[in-house]
Motif scaffolding. Structure first.
Motif, PDB file in Angstrom:
ATOM      1  N   HIS A 252       0.827  -1.198   0.000  1.00 20.38           N
ATOM      2  CA  HIS A 252       0.000   0.000   0.000  1.00 20.38           C
ATOM      3  C   HIS A 252       0.875   1.266   0.000  1.00 20.38           C
ATOM      4  O   HIS A 252       1.853   1.340   0.736  1.00 20.38           O
ATOM      5  CB  HIS A 252      -0.891  -0.027   1.243  1.00 20.38           C
ATOM      6  CG  HIS A 252      -2.051   0.912   1.175  1.00 20.38           C
ATOM      7  ND1 HIS A 252      -1.915   2.256   1.422  1.00 20.38           N
ATOM      8  CD2 HIS A 252      -3.352   0.705   0.881  1.00 20.38           C
ATOM      9  CE1 HIS A 252      -3.104   2.833   1.287  1.00 20.38           C
ATOM     10  NE2 HIS A 252      -3.990   1.903   0.961  1.00 20.38           N
ATOM     11  N   PRO A 253       0.500   2.279  -0.810  1.00 17.30           N
ATOM     12  CA  PRO A 253       1.322   3.501  -0.859  1.00 17.30           C
ATOM     13  C   PRO A 253       1.469   4.191   0.494  1.00 17.30           C
ATOM     14  O   PRO A 253       2.476   4.853   0.733  1.00 17.30           O
ATOM     15  CB  PRO A 253       0.575   4.415  -1.840  1.00 17.30           C
ATOM     16  CG  PRO A 253      -0.615   3.688  -2.307  1.00 17.30           C
ATOM     17  CD  PRO A 253      -0.595   2.298  -1.799  1.00 17.30           C
ATOM     18  N   CYS A 292     -11.419   5.737  -1.592  1.00 20.32           N
ATOM     19  CA  CYS A 292     -10.280   5.373  -0.752  1.00 20.32           C
ATOM     20  C   CYS A 292      -9.969   6.588   0.102  1.00 20.32           C
ATOM     21  O   CYS A 292      -9.656   7.651  -0.429  1.00 20.32           O
ATOM     22  CB  CYS A 292      -9.072   5.015  -1.608  1.00 20.32           C
ATOM     23  SG  CYS A 292      -7.575   4.837  -0.612  1.00 20.32           S
ATOM     24  N   CYS A 298      -2.480  10.543  -1.428  1.00 21.80           N
ATOM     25  CA  CYS A 298      -1.808   9.437  -2.109  1.00 21.80           C
ATOM     26  C   CYS A 298      -1.035   9.920  -3.336  1.00 21.80           C
ATOM     27  O   CYS A 298      -1.601  10.599  -4.190  1.00 21.80           O
ATOM     28  CB  CYS A 298      -2.830   8.392  -2.536  1.00 21.80           C
ATOM     29  SG  CYS A 298      -2.064   6.996  -3.374  1.00 21.80           S
ATOM     30  N   ILE A 300      -0.073   8.225  -5.852  1.00 24.09           N
ATOM     31  CA  ILE A 300      -0.387   7.511  -7.098  1.00 24.09           C
ATOM     32  C   ILE A 300      -1.887   7.386  -7.337  1.00 24.09           C
ATOM     33  O   ILE A 300      -2.342   6.504  -8.073  1.00 24.09           O
ATOM     34  CB  ILE A 300       0.277   6.112  -7.134  1.00 24.09           C
ATOM     35  CG1 ILE A 300      -0.204   5.256  -5.951  1.00 24.09           C
ATOM     36  CG2 ILE A 300       1.800   6.205  -7.145  1.00 24.09           C
ATOM     37  CD1 ILE A 300       0.093   3.766  -6.116  1.00 24.09           C
ATOM     38  N   ALA A 301      -2.673   8.277  -6.724  1.00 27.29           N
ATOM     39  CA  ALA A 301      -4.133   8.170  -6.855  1.00 27.29           C
ATOM     40  C   ALA A 301      -4.573   8.361  -8.308  1.00 27.29           C
ATOM     41  O   ALA A 301      -3.959   9.106  -9.069  1.00 27.29           O
ATOM     42  CB  ALA A 301      -4.810   9.204  -5.962  1.00 27.29           C
ATOM     43  N   CYS A 305     -10.104   6.327  -7.489  1.00 34.27           N
ATOM     44  CA  CYS A 305      -9.849   6.263  -6.049  1.00 34.27           C
ATOM     45  C   CYS A 305     -10.795   7.122  -5.235  1.00 34.27           C
ATOM     46  O   CYS A 305     -11.128   6.791  -4.101  1.00 34.27           O
ATOM     47  CB  CYS A 305      -8.411   6.670  -5.757  1.00 34.27           C
ATOM     48  SG  CYS A 305      -7.207   5.633  -6.597  1.00 34.27           S
ATOM     49  N   PRO A 310     -11.601   0.837  -2.295  1.00 33.11           N
ATOM     50  CA  PRO A 310     -10.957  -0.415  -2.710  1.00 33.11           C
ATOM     51  C   PRO A 310     -11.263  -1.536  -1.728  1.00 33.11           C
ATOM     52  O   PRO A 310     -11.357  -1.309  -0.527  1.00 33.11           O
ATOM     53  CB  PRO A 310      -9.464  -0.066  -2.697  1.00 33.11           C
ATOM     54  CG  PRO A 310      -9.338   1.080  -1.752  1.00 33.11           C
ATOM     55  CD  PRO A 310     -10.634   1.833  -1.806  1.00 33.11           C
ATOM     56  N   CYS A 323      -6.204  -1.406  -1.956  1.00 32.21           N
ATOM     57  CA  CYS A 323      -5.750  -0.360  -2.872  1.00 32.21           C
ATOM     58  C   CYS A 323      -6.091  -0.774  -4.292  1.00 32.21           C
ATOM     59  O   CYS A 323      -5.877  -1.920  -4.672  1.00 32.21           O
ATOM     60  CB  CYS A 323      -4.243  -0.144  -2.739  1.00 32.21           C
ATOM     61  SG  CYS A 323      -3.578   0.983  -3.984  1.00 32.21           S
ATOM     62  N   HIS A 324      -6.627   0.169  -5.084  1.00 23.71           N
ATOM     63  CA  HIS A 324      -6.965  -0.133  -6.479  1.00 23.71           C
ATOM     64  C   HIS A 324      -5.733  -0.417  -7.321  1.00 23.71           C
ATOM     65  O   HIS A 324      -5.832  -0.995  -8.388  1.00 23.71           O
ATOM     66  CB  HIS A 324      -7.701   1.066  -7.104  1.00 23.71           C
ATOM     67  CG  HIS A 324      -9.078   1.270  -6.534  1.00 23.71           C
ATOM     68  ND1 HIS A 324     -10.030   0.279  -6.535  1.00 23.71           N
ATOM     69  CD2 HIS A 324      -9.654   2.349  -5.955  1.00 23.71           C
ATOM     70  CE1 HIS A 324     -11.144   0.747  -5.973  1.00 23.71           C
ATOM     71  NE2 HIS A 324     -10.937   1.996  -5.609  1.00 23.71           N
ATOM     72  N   ARG A 325      -4.584   0.060  -6.876  1.00 22.35           N
ATOM     73  CA  ARG A 325      -3.422   0.008  -7.753  1.00 22.35           C
ATOM     74  C   ARG A 325      -2.371  -1.026  -7.351  1.00 22.35           C
ATOM     75  O   ARG A 325      -1.250  -0.976  -7.847  1.00 22.35           O
ATOM     76  CB  ARG A 325      -2.791   1.394  -7.862  1.00 22.35           C
ATOM     77  CG  ARG A 325      -3.790   2.434  -8.391  1.00 22.35           C
ATOM     78  CD  ARG A 325      -3.104   3.594  -9.026  1.00 22.35           C
ATOM     79  NE  ARG A 325      -2.215   3.180 -10.117  1.00 22.35           N
ATOM     80  CZ  ARG A 325      -1.345   3.997 -10.688  1.00 22.35           C
ATOM     81  NH1 ARG A 325      -1.239   5.241 -10.288  1.00 22.35           N
ATOM     82  NH2 ARG A 325      -0.588   3.568 -11.670  1.00 22.35           N
TER      83      ARG A 325
HETATM   84  S1  SF4 Z   1      -6.797   3.140  -3.782  1.00 18.21           S
HETATM   85 FE1  SF4 Z   1      -5.999   4.861  -4.922  1.00 18.21          FE
HETATM   86  S2  SF4 Z   1      -5.834   6.527  -3.435  1.00 18.21           S
HETATM   87 FE2  SF4 Z   1      -6.102   4.623  -2.306  1.00 18.21          FE
HETATM   88  S3  SF4 Z   1      -4.038   4.006  -1.853  1.00 18.21           S
HETATM   89 FE3  SF4 Z   1      -4.581   2.953  -3.726  1.00 18.21          FE
HETATM   90  S4  SF4 Z   1      -3.901   4.313  -5.354  1.00 18.21           S
HETATM   91 FE4  SF4 Z   1      -3.864   5.506  -3.488  1.00 18.21          FE
END
Ligand code: SF4
Ligand SMILES: Nc1ncnc2c1ncn2[C@@H]1O[C@H](COP(=O)(O)OP(=O)(O)OP(=O)(O)O)[C@@H](O)[C@H]1O
Ligand SMILES: Nc1ncnc2c1ncn2[C@@H]1O[C@H](COP(=O)(O)OP(=O)(O)OP(=O)(O)O)[C@@H](O)[C@H]1O
Ligand code: SF4
Ligand SMILES: [Mg+2]
Ligand SMILES: [Mg+2]
Lengths: 326, 328
Positions: A252-253, A292, A298, A300-301, A305, A310, A323-325
């Motif tokens: 997670h970021p 999120c 974040c 990398i949003a 998001c 997520p 996290c979506h990413r």
């Molecule tokens: S879901 Fe989106 S905003 Fe949330 S941590 Fe992951 S990339 Fe960042």
């Protein structure tokens, strides 16, 4: 008792504090969503570390598990039985098996009670020992936590912070608990004393087969003590993994940024490090961001998001993240 | 002779005369700082870090008293100058950021009033000029929408933002020396990282020297050139930052480094704590203050307090033992 036995399981745990307005007639105008839907478990004999920034809901989680706060929603299963549904004598009996060690060794001990009474009181409440037997147990406990047994007639103000924290540990142990919530037990102590208490907690765990929920914001200490680690942000768990997975391959970021922000006592390492600097502050738990709740900070949003929350899913072998990413 | 020495503290002693006895809070502290240098002052609670800083600024109030020594700043002994001169130095040439930003900001005044005050007082700006400059300063320290937020009150700001305001106030008169007393201890690591980046950037842009007070050996490693380790009112060791970590020469420094778990090192099965407790500064026995907790202690340690001695280039330790040779 199997090695993988789950001692405690938390399902959908929510703790919302009502926000009221008005002096004579109070009406609810909102809620502090201090803990907002947690899912995790702790195996018998292990230490689960719980980390996150100030105000993210760590202490509230600990208190809600022990039913010091009655949760707004969700289940807290101790050996499969839901503590949230218990009351009265049944809850009291379960409570003996779970104790808490507090952050502030100054505020958490009654200044008018002797150390002997502080440690002995829970034994009386739970009818475990009285009279001479109790006194002997108190002295034994003082010895276990590394204090002189003759200290039992003294008062808390006669002790240093580290010694008071030992008294707090002895009190928690007095009822022979199986599970202890350690809420930042070393944060208020001098650097040179912290390691003494960390070692003590480890020794006691081995000796009495204790299970810990270890709450702290110091990621180095949590790594040292924990078998698995959960990371909280604004009332939610964003990642859970075994210690090594979390520290070696964080997903997670948010935890990546947290780890990169921890100063390392080595100038050559520091000179080479890449820091992820998060912008801004933690938002209010009264109106958490949509989707999120980390998207406002974040790095990398993406547009999704802020729209969709997520899911918290297993991304590897028991390595959960939301996290979506990733 | 003109070298680039900015601050020279010589045999500084500050005591507190309390009902229980005399607290030897700072008992003979010596160090030198160059212009533009960043020095970390580390040590655990009560060892005299804040009292050292306050003594440099001559902000010690009764029952405390600076009982001896010199604080030579820019060629002038600050302990000897008159009250008007020391007021001119404070905030103007030397600025301080305190540990708790809430208690050091006035809750009933707007941010604008508080930042503007020093500008009007020291630089003689009028209200419009000071407001404009205050907004610039808030922008420099990274307050978003500074022009809008400047009329807010402190409680409307988060802890990290308040600390930024404190730094903005400290910077308002382009000080030559910034003393930051645990400016990040009450903050989260992510906010701490923001503040550290900010101070590093400002140092580069403005060329000021910084004394950074902390108990976190990690913070020091990332931002200081020199480190001074204090214990019980004395300097235990002082060295370049690389030497403190790679070649510590005082048992207390070794103990501090050994007792903290490191995020980047292999996980140790057990930490090595420093046994015992920090000493009482009132009835300090003669000899080395670390002796009751020291694994290297020898006879003389109980009789005579060791003085700082050189053990390498720019590296001093106050210890009778030869820690390096004794190390396995
Ligand atoms: S879901 Fe989106 S905003 Fe949330 S941590 Fe992951 S990339 Fe960042
Ligand atoms: N009794 C309460 N009534 C209302 N709000 C509360 C209460 N207890 C906690 N909160 C709020 O809930 C949120 C979570 O608080 P909590 O104390 O659990 O955080 P924490 O993670 O333990 O923080 P810290 O690291 O500072 O101890 C915070 O916004 C806090 O202000
Ligand atoms: N006003 C005072 N009256 C009496 N003693 C004081 C006073 N101020 C400080 N002291 C004592 O002086 C010693 C040094 O205090 P100081 O505030 O410099 O410690 P510190 O290193 O800054 O600690 P911390 O990390 O807790 O801020 C302490 O033992 C303290 O109790
Ligand atoms: S002087 Fe003696 S007691 Fe003090 S630190 Fe050195 S060896 Fe230890
Ligand atoms: Mg807490
Ligand atoms: Mg201080």
């Amino acid at each position: 008792m199997s090695i993988n036995e789950i001692l405690l399981e938390v399902k959908g745990l929510k703790m919302h504090f009502p926000l009221t307005q008005g002096i004579i007639i109070q009406r609810q105008v909102g809620a502090v969503k201090a803990v907002d839907g947690l899912n995790f478990f702790i195996r018998r004999g292990e230490t689960l570390g719980l980390v996150g920034e100030s105000g993210c809901g760590k202490s509230t989680t600990g208190r809600a598990i022990l039913q010091l706060y009655r949760p707004t929603a969700g289940q807290v299963l101790f050996e499969g039985q839901d503590l949230c549904k218990m009351a009265g004598e049944r809850l009291r009996q379960m409570r003996r098996r779970m104790q808490m060690i507090f952050q502030d060794p100054y505020a958490s001990l009654n200044p008018r009670m002797t150390v002997g009474n502080i440690i002995g009181e829970p034994m009386e409440i739970h009818n475990l020992a009285k009279g001479k037997e109790k006194q002997e147990k108190v002295q034994e406990l003082l010895r276990v936590v590394g204090l002189n047994p003759y200290f039992s007639n003294r008062y808390p103000h006669e002790f240093s912070g580290g010694q008071r924290q030992r008294i707090g540990v002895a009190r928690a142990l007095a009822v022979q608990p199986e599970f202890i919530v350690c809420d930042e037990p070393i944060s208020a102590l001098d650097v040179s004393i912290q390691a003494q208490i960390i070692n003590l907690l480890e020794e006691l765990q081995a000796e009495f087969h204790l299970t810990y929920l270890f709450i702290a914001h110091d990621l180095s200490v949590v790594r040292h003590l924990s078998d698995r680690v959960a990371v909280m942000y604004l009332g939610k768990i964003v990642e859970i993994a075994t210690r090594d997975d979390l520290y070696r391959t964080p997903l997670h970021p948010y935890i990546k940024a947290l780890l990169s922000a921890v100063p390392i006592p080595d100038p050559t390492v520091e000179a080479r490090r890449e820091r992820i600097i998060l912008v801004g502050d933690v938002p209010s738990p009264v109106n958490p961001p949509s989707g999120c709740n980390f998207h406002t900070r974040c790095p990398i949003a993406i547009p999704l998001c802020s729209e969709q929350e997520p899911a918290f899913v297993d991304k590897g072998v028991d390595h959960w993240a939301a996290c979506h990413r990733v | 002779m003109r070298d680039n020495t900015l601050l020279e503290v010589r045999n500084l002693k500050t005591y507190f005369y309390t009902m229980d006895g005399t607290v030897l809070a700072v008992d003979g502290v010596d160090f030198v700082m160059r212009e533009g240098q960043t020095v970390g002052l580390v040590g655990e609670s009560g060892c005299g870090k804040s009292v050292t800083a306050l003594s440099i600024m001559r902000l010690i109030t009764p029952p405390g008293k600076i009982v001896g020594g010199q604080v030579i700043f820019d060629g002038e002994d600050l302990l000897k100058v008159d009250d008007e001169e020391i007021r001119r130095v404070r905030g103007n040439k030397i600025a301080m950021v305190f540990q708790d930003p809430m208690t050091s900001l006035n809750p009933v005044l707007t941010i604008n009033r508080q930042v503007s005050e020093a500008l009007e007082l020291h630089l003689g700006m009028n209200k419009d000029e000071s407001r404009k400059r205050s907004i610039e300063l808030l922008e420099i320290v990274g307050i978003p929408e500074a022009a809008k937020r400047i009329d807010d009150y402190p409680h409307q700001f988060s802890g990290g933002m308040r600390q930024r305001v404190m730094i903005a106030m400290a910077l308002s008169c382009n000080p030559q020396l910034l003393i930051a007393d645990e400016p990040t201890t009450a903050l989260d690591v992510t906010i701490q990282a923001q503040i550290i980046e900010l101070v590093k950037r400002l140092k580069k842009e403005l060329g000021m020297a910084v004394i950074w007070i902390t108990h976190d050996m990690g913070v020091v490693a990332g931002m200081c050139e020199r480190v001074i380790v204090m214990y019980a009112g004395h300097i235990a060791e002082s060295a370049r930052v690389s030497d403190i970590y790679a070649d510590p020469r005082h048992p207390y420094t070794l103990g501090l480094l050994g007792s903290i778990p490191r995020l980047d090192a292999a996980r140790k099965s057990k930490l090595t704590p420093i046994e015992g407790l920090p000493p009482d500064l009132i009835n300090a026995p003669p000899g080395c203050p670390f002796a009751p907790r020291c694994a290297w202690v020898i006879d003389i340690c109980h009789q005579e307090c060791p003085r700082l001695r050189g053990v390498g280039p720019g590296h001093e330790t106050a210890c009778w033992a030869n820690v390096k040779e004794g190390r396995a």
